[in-house]
Write an enzyme that holds these catalytic residues in place. Structure first.
Site, PDB file in Angstrom:
ATOM      1  N   GLY A 145      -4.529  -5.499   6.985  1.00 24.21           N
ATOM      2  CA  GLY A 145      -5.674  -4.603   7.151  1.00 24.21           C
ATOM      3  C   GLY A 145      -6.678  -5.036   8.202  1.00 24.21           C
ATOM      4  O   GLY A 145      -7.210  -4.202   8.943  1.00 24.21           O
ATOM      5  N   ASP A 167      -8.173  -1.817   5.843  1.00 20.41           N
ATOM      6  CA  ASP A 167      -8.089  -0.628   6.704  1.00 20.41           C
ATOM      7  C   ASP A 167      -7.933   0.688   5.935  1.00 20.41           C
ATOM      8  O   ASP A 167      -8.264   1.751   6.452  1.00 20.41           O
ATOM      9  CB  ASP A 167      -6.883  -0.761   7.644  1.00 20.41           C
ATOM     10  CG  ASP A 167      -5.578  -0.882   6.853  1.00 20.41           C
ATOM     11  OD1 ASP A 167      -5.469  -1.810   6.017  1.00 20.41           O
ATOM     12  OD2 ASP A 167      -4.673  -0.044   7.050  1.00 20.41           O
ATOM     13  N   THR A 207       0.831  -1.207   0.000  1.00 22.50           N
ATOM     14  CA  THR A 207       0.000   0.000   0.000  1.00 22.50           C
ATOM     15  C   THR A 207       0.868   1.261   0.000  1.00 22.50           C
ATOM     16  O   THR A 207       2.040   1.191   0.359  1.00 22.50           O
ATOM     17  CB  THR A 207      -0.871  -0.082   1.276  1.00 22.50           C
ATOM     18  OG1 THR A 207      -1.771  -1.153   1.094  1.00 22.50           O
ATOM     19  CG2 THR A 207      -1.609   1.175   1.590  1.00 22.50           C
ATOM     20  N   ARG A 232     -14.094  -7.869   0.250  1.00 27.13           N
ATOM     21  CA  ARG A 232     -13.296  -7.680   1.473  1.00 27.13           C
ATOM     22  C   ARG A 232     -12.974  -6.186   1.662  1.00 27.13           C
ATOM     23  O   ARG A 232     -12.634  -5.488   0.722  1.00 27.13           O
ATOM     24  CB  ARG A 232     -11.995  -8.479   1.335  1.00 27.13           C
ATOM     25  CG  ARG A 232     -11.034  -8.323   2.502  1.00 27.13           C
ATOM     26  CD  ARG A 232      -9.903  -7.401   2.159  1.00 27.13           C
ATOM     27  NE  ARG A 232      -8.881  -7.360   3.207  1.00 27.13           N
ATOM     28  CZ  ARG A 232      -7.859  -6.517   3.209  1.00 27.13           C
ATOM     29  NH1 ARG A 232      -7.715  -5.653   2.239  1.00 27.13           N
ATOM     30  NH2 ARG A 232      -6.981  -6.531   4.185  1.00 27.13           N
TER      31      ARG A 232
HETATM   32  N1  ASP Z   1      -3.388  -2.482   4.620  1.00 29.87           N
HETATM   33  C1  ASP Z   1      -3.673  -2.916   3.284  1.00 29.87           C
HETATM   34  C2  ASP Z   1      -4.925  -3.742   3.273  1.00 29.87           C
HETATM   35  O1  ASP Z   1      -5.073  -4.549   4.143  1.00 29.87           O
HETATM   36  C3  ASP Z   1      -2.539  -3.694   2.685  1.00 29.87           C
HETATM   37  C4  ASP Z   1      -1.185  -3.044   2.769  1.00 29.87           C
HETATM   38  O2  ASP Z   1      -0.946  -2.192   3.613  1.00 29.87           O
HETATM   39  O3  ASP Z   1      -0.330  -3.373   1.966  1.00 29.87           O
HETATM   40  O4  ASP Z   1      -5.720  -3.620   2.381  1.00 29.87           O
END
Ligand code: ASP
Length: 294
Positions: A226, A204, A173, A201
């Site tokens: 997340g 976060d 992310t 789904r």
């Molecule tokens: N936090 C992100 C999610 O769960 C994934 C990530 O941080 O790479 O969608």
């Protein structure tokens, strides 16, 4: 106040493509800093994240991981220290989810738009249609689907995340926090979610208080698992550490944040700037792609 900006391109246990990811993060940070010298923190955060979303090496906007059904659905959120905020969840067919999130913040009375109607909102607001899938991510999806088909049945699709627990999935992310010369703080986060997400789904990154939070005490962007970040309401917790003076500065606040992740346990990383312009970052994965300018 001296303008400052910090950017992350995800926390991960793999350093695959790290030089390319690092370059794109540094470039975006420099572009954001130039904007920060002229404009407000929120403008710098948006432009920086737009640049990260245009990188095929990061998991946001262009280059997002495909979900199990072969489609890309993205989450993004943005927040200013006056508590104004906007987010999109499960948005498709746009290049810059972060800008749609900002449009939600500035033109609607709502905080989050989700799913196909978030996409419709974006297109009705003039955001061009854009397919964010890249050839390498499509190939990766085909490879994993083949392996998945050999091991299990399509009926078990909603349990594929359990199957993936056996493997270490990589994250990726993007996020940014900035403070401008007037002392305004803003934070934002954008993602394509976890690799091979079950459609529907919610992670976060599009949830205010979890993946992103900002108040007059500071701003934070989270990356990592997340579901666990949601359970912890981690973004808000980090800012509360500053607000309630458990942490004297951004670096201590993110350290307490990582302690929260460790307590579950869960993997992730955090970037933060507090009201005094202190920068903080920490992670409990092997790597976090990040850069800051102060
Ligand atoms: N936090 C992100 C999610 O769960 C994934 C990530 O941080 O790479 O969608």
């Amino acid at each position: 106040m001296k303008p400052k900006i910090i950017v992350h391109g995800g926390a991960s246990n793999s350093n695959k493509n790290e030089p390319e990811r690092q370059k794109d993060v540094i470039d975006a940070c420099k572009i954001g800093y130039e904007v920060l010298l002229e404009k407000d923190a929120v403008d710098a955060v948006e432009i920086t994240i737009q640049n990260l979303e245009s990188s095929a090496h990061l998991n946001a906007g262009v280059g997002s991981y495909l979900q199990l059904d072969g489609r890309v659905r993205m989450d993004a959120s943005i927040m200013k220290d006056d508590l104004s905020t906007g987010a999109v969840i499960g948005i498709e067919d746009v290049e810059h989810p972060i800008s749609v999130a900002r449009r939600v913040m500035e033109t609607t009375q709502h905080v989050i738009l989700s799913g196909p109607l978030a996409t419709e909102f974006a297109h009705s607001e003039g955001f061009p249609r854009y397919d964010p899938r890249t050839r390498p991510k499509i190939n990766l999806w085909m490879e994993i689907m083949e392996e998945f088909r050999q091991k299990t049945t399509y009926e078990q699709i909603f349990h594929v995340d359990k199957y993936f627990k056996e493997k270490k999935y990589s994250l990726g992310t993007v996020g940014c926090v900035a403070i401008d010369a007037k002392g305004n703080i803003a934070a934002g986060t954008s993602t394509g979610g976890l690799k091979m997400n079950v459609p529907g789904r919610v992670g976060d990154s599009g949830i205010i208080g979890a993946g992103t939070y900002c108040s007059k005490f500071g701003g934070v962007s989270c990356t990592g698992h997340g579901e666990k970040i949601l359970i912890l309401v981690l973004g808000k917790q980090v800012i509360n550490f500053l607000k309630h003076k458990k942490a004297p500065n951004a670096m201590d606040a993110v350290r307490y944040g990582i302690e929260e992740l460790n307590s579950l346990p869960a993997e992730g990383g955090l970037i933060c700037i507090d009201k005094d312009g202190n920068i903080g970052y920490d992670y409990n994965t092997k790597f976090m792609t990040m850069h800051y300018i102060e």
